[in-house]
Design a protein around this motif. Structure first.
Motif, mmCIF file in Angstrom:
data_model
loop_
_atom_site.group_PDB
_atom_site.id
_atom_site.type_symbol
_atom_site.label_atom_id
_atom_site.label_comp_id
_atom_site.label_asym_id
_atom_site.label_seq_id
_atom_site.Cartn_x
_atom_site.Cartn_y
_atom_site.Cartn_z
ATOM 1 N N ASP A 40 49.897 93.117 67.353
ATOM 2 C CA ASP A 40 49.818 91.680 67.605
ATOM 3 C C ASP A 40 49.786 91.436 69.105
ATOM 4 N N GLU A 41 49.867 90.164 69.492
ATOM 5 C CA GLU A 41 49.865 89.805 70.909
ATOM 6 C C GLU A 41 51.033 90.448 71.656
ATOM 7 N N THR A 44 50.544 94.125 72.395
ATOM 8 C CA THR A 44 49.466 94.302 73.365
ATOM 9 C C THR A 44 49.912 93.868 74.754
ATOM 10 N N ARG A 45 50.694 92.804 74.812
ATOM 11 C CA ARG A 45 51.222 92.357 76.103
ATOM 12 C C ARG A 45 52.157 93.414 76.680
ATOM 13 N N ALA A 121 43.184 96.965 70.753
ATOM 14 C CA ALA A 121 43.510 95.543 70.640
ATOM 15 C C ALA A 121 42.451 94.764 69.860
ATOM 16 N N PHE A 127 41.386 88.838 66.216
ATOM 17 C CA PHE A 127 41.054 89.049 67.627
ATOM 18 C C PHE A 127 39.906 88.162 68.083
ATOM 19 N N ASN A 130 41.127 84.851 69.137
ATOM 20 C CA ASN A 130 42.371 84.836 69.900
ATOM 21 C C ASN A 130 42.053 85.058 71.379
ATOM 22 N N THR A 132 43.947 84.777 73.968
ATOM 23 C CA THR A 132 44.987 85.524 74.679
ATOM 24 C C THR A 132 44.756 87.024 74.544
ATOM 25 N N LEU A 133 44.501 87.493 73.338
ATOM 26 C CA LEU A 133 44.235 88.909 73.134
ATOM 27 C C LEU A 133 42.968 89.343 73.871
#
Length: 450
Positions: A40-41, A44-45, A121, A127, A130, A132-133
């Motif tokens: 998820d985000e 990945t962050r 990712a 994705f 999204n 942000t991703l």
């Protein structure tokens, strides 16, 4: 066996995988399969933060990538004149020099971390919708491009690995040949072209992450190196005309103040991520690295950058020494490292615009003189030829960018390293492939002259 494992580098260390070869160790991110980790985000962050942090190590921008180019440029000295440093100053680098190995290894570790994000990712559900991703992947592309840019400038042809190593990757898969520098540059440009779609601007600690303007600044520099001068000039003009960034009035504030208005991309250090170089290069700390007295001679007496850049101070024995003035925040040693800043973009624009136009236009001259004016020195008149103007830009860059790991690469790019630094042969414009890499990978060949 433990020491052997710790010494291994490059692809085999960057892989961090288990296999039939006992010397390959598992890296933390691979303790879970990538499919499990990139869920998820949030995960990945976490991965992108770890990738940025990999660049703060002492084998990267936390020390080695400051020290080695500055030794090669003749600006830095070591307290004990260890051969491993002096070799860069004498342009007689051993193939087993540990610092070549350290930078090479750190770069490929960072690249592999970025490769994981770029590959896995996009497999996360949602994705495509999204943003942000998608931006996290663009940030990974920026980091990968920067890492390969440093490698190709330092070593010329290097292996171009754009896929992550996995638990199924064998050591045989990692023993790849070197790719032509032109192919590496093409991959860098492709990554940065996608990174242009990042949010344009950043402020505060967000300057420790890639932005659209940082991507433009880096791509402008890459295009300058590849000889695409019109593209370099256009990208630099986009950055200079953005309005969200500006030259700081007091040159010292670029380093005295974190994430200044001039900073485009600045690696963030803190007490959990200390800056090793800062610890080793200050009069009240370990005093391992010094500025050379000759570095001070490059400045005019009236140049406001002079006393800040090359700092005179007493050592613990009471003797006056020359120190690297740009990195003073050693207690605690948490000073940031500006990697891309507006001052350099002005100088990129000056050279690129003149070469693209085939003459020294007012726009090119204005960009050079903006930096001179900030330094408190007189503007230069049009020298007439593009060649003479390029020399003026390079001289200004040596002063403006001293101790910012750029001079060596600029002087080798322009061919001025032979005349100004005394490099005996253009073969010495690049560093040797580390011997350990050659031992592990028979498909690699050494740079000529080593």
């Amino acid at each position: 066996m433990k020491n052997i494992k710790l010494a291994l580098s490059g692809f085999l260390l960057a892989a961090g995988l288990s296999s039939c070869d006992e010397f390959i160790e598992k890296q933390p991110i691979d303790q879970l399969s990538q499919a499990t980790f990139f869920a998820d985000e949030a995960t990945t962050r976490t991965a992108i933060i770890g990738t940025y942090r990999s660049m703060t190590s002492s084998a990267s921008y936390g020390q080695a990538f400051i020290v080695i180019p500055e030794f090669a440029a003749g600006n830095m000295a070591h307290i004990s004149s260890f051969p491993e440093y002096v070799e860069y100053q004498n342009f007689n680098i051993r193939i087993d020099n540990p610092w070549s190995l350290n930078i090479w290894t750190a770069s490929y570790n960072t690249i592999n971390a970025a490769n994981n994000i770029i590959a896995f990712a996009p497999r996360i559900d949602g994705f495509s919708n999204n943003t942000t991703l998608q931006n996290l992947v663009r940030e990974a592309r920026f980091i990968r491009a920067l890492s390969y840019f440093n490698l190709v400038r330092g070593w010329g042809d290097v292996p171009l690995i754009l896929e992550p190593t996995t638990q199924q990757t064998t050591s045989a898969d990692l023993r790849v040949s070197r790719n032509a520098a032109s192919d590496v540059y093409a991959a860098i440009i492709a990554d940065l072209t996608q990174a242009l779609d990042l949010p344009l601007n950043a402020s505060g600690t967000a300057k420790g992450r890639a932005s659209g303007m940082a991507a433009r600044a880096l791509l402008a520099k890459v295009q300058l190196y590849t000889g695409n001068f019109a593209q370099a000039a256009q990208l630099a003009e986009e950055v200079l005309g953005n309005g969200s960034y500006g030259l700081v009035e007091n040159f010292a504030n670029i380093w005295a103040t974190e994430n200044s208005s001039e900073s485009l991309f600045e690696l963030q250090f803190d007490q959990q991520t200390p800056n090793t170089f800062v610890t080793n290069a200050n009069p009240a700390s370990r005093q391992e690295f010094f500025a050379r007295a000759s570095a001070e001679d490059l400045f005019d007496e009236t140049d406001l950058r002079k006393s800040f850049t090359v700092r005179r101070a007493l050592d613990v024995a009471g003797n006056e020494q020359f120190y690297v003035g740009k990195y003073r925040n050693f207690n605690p040693p948490n000073q940031n490292v500006p990697v891309l800043r507006l001052g350099e973009v002005y100088l990129i624009h000056a050279e690129a615009r003149a070469k693209a136009d085939g003459n020294v236009s007012e726009a090119a001259l204005s960009s050079l003189n903006a930096i001179r004016q900030r330094a408190g020195i007189s503007p230069i008149a049009n020298p007439g030829s593009v060649e003479a103007f390029t020399r003026e830009v390079q001289l200004e860059k040596r002063r403006e960018m001293m101790f910012e790991f750029e001079t060596w690469f600029d002087l080798t790019r322009t061919g001025l390293a032979t005349e100004l630094l005394g490099v005996p042969s253009q073969q010495r414009f690049v560093f040797p492939i580390p011997q350990l890499e050659l031992d592990l990978n028979r498909n690699l060949v050494q740079n000529p002259g080593y």
